[in-house]
Design an enzyme around this catalytic site. Structure first.
Site, PDB file in Angstrom:
ATOM      1  CB  CYS A 106      -0.888  -0.020   1.241  1.00  9.18           C
ATOM      2  SG  CYS A 106      -1.714   1.534   1.582  1.00  9.18           S
ATOM      3  CB  CYS A 110      -5.649   5.929  -2.824  1.00  8.72           C
ATOM      4  SG  CYS A 110      -4.262   4.960  -3.422  1.00  8.72           S
ATOM      5  CB  THR A 197      -3.924   4.301   5.127  1.00  6.45           C
ATOM      6  OG1 THR A 197      -4.741   3.174   5.407  1.00  6.45           O
ATOM      7  CG2 THR A 197      -2.934   3.941   4.037  1.00  6.45           C
ATOM      8  CD  GLU A 263      -2.949   0.563   7.411  1.00  5.50           C
ATOM      9  OE1 GLU A 263      -2.101  -0.348   7.556  1.00  5.50           O
ATOM     10  OE2 GLU A 263      -3.362   0.951   6.306  1.00  5.50           O
ATOM     11  CG  HIS A 298     -10.751   4.786  -0.533  1.00  4.22           C
ATOM     12  ND1 HIS A 298      -9.544   5.131  -1.091  1.00  4.22           N
ATOM     13  CD2 HIS A 298     -10.445   4.091   0.587  1.00  4.22           C
ATOM     14  CE1 HIS A 298      -8.559   4.672  -0.329  1.00  4.22           C
ATOM     15  NE2 HIS A 298      -9.081   4.030   0.690  1.00  4.22           N
ATOM     16  CE1 TYR A 302      -9.204   0.607  -0.623  1.00  5.18           C
ATOM     17  CE2 TYR A 302      -8.340  -1.581  -0.225  1.00  5.18           C
ATOM     18  CZ  TYR A 302      -8.614  -0.313   0.225  1.00  5.18           C
ATOM     19  OH  TYR A 302      -8.270   0.045   1.508  1.00  5.18           O
ATOM     20  CB  CYS A 304      -3.952   0.078  -5.125  1.00  7.63           C
ATOM     21  SG  CYS A 304      -4.788  -0.653  -3.702  1.00  7.63           S
ATOM     22  CD  GLU A 452      -4.651  -1.061   3.213  1.00  2.00           C
ATOM     23  OE1 GLU A 452      -3.732  -1.495   2.495  1.00  2.00           O
ATOM     24  OE2 GLU A 452      -4.644   0.058   3.734  1.00  2.00           O
TER      25      GLU A 452
HETATM   26 FE1  SF4 Z   1      -3.283   1.808  -0.034  1.00  2.00          FE
HETATM   27 FE2  SF4 Z   1      -4.680   0.776  -2.067  1.00  2.00          FE
HETATM   28 FE3  SF4 Z   1      -5.879   2.275  -0.177  1.00  2.00          FE
HETATM   29 FE4  SF4 Z   1      -4.229   3.325  -2.022  1.00  2.00          FE
HETATM   30  S1  SF4 Z   1      -6.246   2.345  -2.376  1.00  2.00           S
HETATM   31  S2  SF4 Z   1      -4.287   3.825   0.155  1.00  2.00           S
HETATM   32  S3  SF4 Z   1      -2.658   1.765  -2.163  1.00  2.00           S
HETATM   33  S4  SF4 Z   1      -4.914   0.262   0.081  1.00  2.00           S
HETATM   34 FE    FE Z   2      -6.364   1.756   3.132  1.00  2.19          FE
END
Ligand code: SF4
Ligand code: FE
Length: 495
Positions: A106, A110, A197, A263, A298, A302, A304, A452
Site C-alpha cells: 500500500c 489514495c 493509512t 497504519e 475509494h 482498490y 491498487c 486491508e
Molecule cells: Fe493503499 Fe490501495 Fe488504499 Fe491506495 S487504495 S491507500 S494503495 S490500500
Molecule cells: Fe487503506
C-alpha cells in the site's frame, strides 16, 4: 490564509519528500516506546519509501503520475489532482496499478486523493443549501497543497465504541471525533481516528465524519484540515506481522526489503483548527453524502491491489520456474486463474471510472455500483491469489531457515546444497522469491494485500448494502414481466 508551504518550494522527488518529513517533533509510539525520528526508524522507513516512490514515479513518468493544477498552473502529483473528466479518473487507476507493481504494498496516498475529490463536490453542495462558504475555503486549501506538492492523509474511520449507538449516545463522547469547544478563532477537536493509512507520512490530515449523522450529532459533523505536527496529536503506530524483520541486521528475511504500508491510531486531545481550515461544521444532513462519495472514489481505488497481484503472479511463476515445473499444465492453469481474477478487479475498477458522471461543482464521480462491485471483488480475490501462490510456492516458503545463515561458513554450504532446486538457479534467488511470497501472503505486506483488501474502504457488508441499494430490482422485474407477457396489474403486492 494560514497554510504553511515548505520553505524550499514544491517537493519534486522522493529524496526531497523524505527530507521534508524530518524534524517535525511528532509524538509517536511504537511498541511502547517513543519514536524520536520516524524517518530513521527501521520498521517505519519502508512505509515512507513507498510514498517516496509516488514522487519518483512522477519524475520518471509525468504523463502517468502528474497533472497540471488549474489553481497554480504548475505540474503536481496526480494524487493531488481533482478529476474533472472520466479520463482523469481512469488515469488515477492506471497510476495506482503501476505503483502496486513497483512497491508490492500500500503506497498510502489514495485516501487523501479520494477525500479531496469527494470534498470538492460536497462543500459546493453544502454551500448551495446552507449559504456557507466552505467551498472557497476548501479551494484555498487545495491551492496551498498544490503549491507545496504535499501529501494529504484522509482521516475518516472513528473508533466507534458501541456500534448499536449513534455518536451522541455513546457512554464516552470521545469515541467519535468531535468539536469539544469553539471560539472566535476556531474549533478544538477531541477523539480518535483508527487504521489511519499513511498518516505519519503525510504533511496534512483532513478529518471527516465516518457515518450518517442525525441532528443530535451536530458536534460530530466536522471536516477540517490540519498539519500532522499540530500540538495535541498522538500517533500510536500499528504493529504489522513480521515487522521486526525489518529491524534485524542483514535484510533478506524481510521479503520486501524496501516497501511496506502504514497504519496508526491517531488520538486528538483538544487539537486546535482555525476556521479557515474548517470545511463542514454542524451540517449533519451532509455527513452521509460525504461518506458515500468518498467511499465511491475509494472503492474503485482498490485497483491498487491488481498491481500488487501482478507482483504475486510474477513471484509464483518464478517459484514454479525455479522448481522446473513452469511447463506443467496445472501450473499454467493456476497462473491463468490468478491472472483472470486479477484482471477482473482491474476491469471493474476502470469501468467505474469510465462510467463516471459530473457533479455540480465540476468534479467527476465514478459509477457507484461498479465502484462497490470492484471493492467487493477485492475482499476475496487477493485471498484466492494468495492461496494459489502458496500452492505454487510449496511448503518451504514457511519452513526454510533464515537467509542470513547462507553466509554462515558451516551452515551456508549445507543450505545451498540441499535447498537447490534447478541446478542453474542460485539457491539464494529461489529462497528470496519464497520470502517475497511469504511477505505478501503471511508477512508484513499481507496486511496491505489481504486484511486491508478485506476491511479497507469498508468491510464486505458495507459494499453489499450499497449494491443492494443500487440493484433496482423493480426495474429488472418489469423487464422480465414485459417479456413474459405478465400484466403489471398482476404484480404481487410488495411484502
Ligand atoms: Fe493503499 Fe490501495 Fe488504499 Fe491506495 S487504495 S491507500 S494503495 S490500500
Ligand atoms: Fe487503506
Amino acid at each position: 490564509m494560514t497554510f504553511a508551504s515548505p520553505a524550499t518550494g514544491p517537493i519534486r522527488s522522493g529524496a526531497e519528500y523524505v527530507a521534508s518529513l524530518r524534524g517535525r517533533g511528532l509524538r509517536v509510539f511504537l511498541m511502547g516506546e517513543v519514536v524520536a525520528e520516524p524517518v530513521d526508524h527501521p520498521i517505519i522507513r519502508p512505509s515512507i519509501n513507498a510514498v517516496a516512490e509516488t514522487y519518483d514515479l512522477a519524475g520518471r513518468d509525468p504523463d502517468l503520475a502528474t497533472a497540471v493544477s488549474p489553481y497554480t498552473g504548475e505540474r503536481i502529483n496526480r494524487f493531488l489532482h481533482l478529476a474533472t473528466s472520466t479520463e482523469d479518473l481512469v488515469a488515477q487507476g492506471r497510476m495506482q496499478r503501476r505503483l502496486g507493481q513497483l512497491t508490492g504494498t500500500c503506497f498510502q496516498r489514495c485516501v487523501g486523493m479520494d477525500a479531496l475529490n469527494a470534498l470538492h463536490s460536497v462543500t459546493f453542495e453544502v454551500d448551495a443549501r446552507h449559504g456557507t462558504t466552505y467551498h472557497q475555503r476548501f479551494l484555498a486549501f487545495v491551492t496551498a497543497m498544490h503549491r507545496g506538492n504535499l501529501v494529504i492523509g484522509g482521516a475518516m474511520t472513528d473508533v466507534k465504541g458501541d456500534r448499536s449507538k449513534a455518536p451522541h449516545e455513546q457512554s464516552d463522547p470521545d469515541l467519535y471525533l468531535h468539536v469539544a469547544r469553539r471560539t472566535e478563532a476556531g474549533v478544538y477537536l477531541t477523539g480518535a481516528k483508527a487504521h489511519q493509512t499513511g498518516c505519519l507520512n503525510s504533511h496534512w490530515l483532513v478529518v471527516m465524519p465516518t457515518a450518517r449523522l442525525g441532528p443530535a450529532d451536530r458536534d460530530y459533523a466536522i471536516v477540517a484540515a490540519l498539519p500532522v505536527e499540530t500540538p495535541g496529536l498522538t500517533f500510536l503506530y500499528g504493529r504489522q506481522s513480521c515487522d521486526t524483520r525489518s529491524a534485524e541486521p542483514g535484510e533478506p528475511d524481510a521479503g520486501n526489503v524496501r516497501f511496506s504500508g502504514q497504519e496508526a491510531l491517531i488520538v486528538f486531545e483538544n487539537v486546535f483548527v482555525p476556521w479557515d481550515r474548517v470545511f463542514l461544521h454542524g451540517e449533519t444532513d451532509f455527513a452521509a453524502m460525504l461518506v458515500e462519495r468518498f467511499t465511491c472514489y475509494h472503492r474503485r481505488s482498490y485497483v491498487c491491489k491488481t498491481g500488487v497481484g501482478d507482483v504475486l503472479i510474477g513471484a509464483a511463476a518464478t517459484a514454479a520456474e525455479h522448481n522446473g515445473v513452469e511447463g506443467a499444465s496445472h501450473v499454467r492453469d493456476k497462473l491463468v486463474q490468478m491472472t483472470h481474477l486479477n484482471e477482473t478487479v482491474y476491469g471493474v475498477g476502470l469501468a467505474a471510472s469510465h462510467q463516471g458522471r459530473p457533479m455540480a461543482s465540476g468534479v467527476m464521480l465514478p459509477d457507484e455500483m461498479l465502484a462497490n462491485v470492484c471493492k467487493h471483488h477485492v475482499t476475496s480475490v487477493p485471498f484466492e491469489l494468495g492461496r494459489l501462490a502458496q500452492d505454487l510456492a510449496g511448503g518451504l516458503m514457511v519452513t526454510m531457515p533464515s537467509l542470513g545463515e547462507l553466509a554462515d561458513p558451516s551452515v551456508g554450504p549445507l543450505l545451498r546444497k540441499y535447498l537447490q532446486a534447478r541446478s542453474d538457479v542460485p539457491t539464494e534467488a529461489r529462497l528470496r522469491i519464497l520470502r517475497l511470497i511469504e511477505n505478501m501472503t503471511l508477512g508484513r505486506n499481507a496486511v496491505g494485500y489481504l486484511t486491508e483488501s478485506l476491511h479497507g474502504a469498508g468491510s464486505p457488508e458495507a459494499q453489499r448494502i450499497q449494491i443492494r441499494r443500487g440493484m433496482a430490482l423493480d426495474v429488472k422485474k418489469e423487464l422480465a414481466r414485459r417479456l413474459a407477457g405478465v400484466d403489471p396489474a398482476d404484480a404481487a403486492e410488495p411484502g
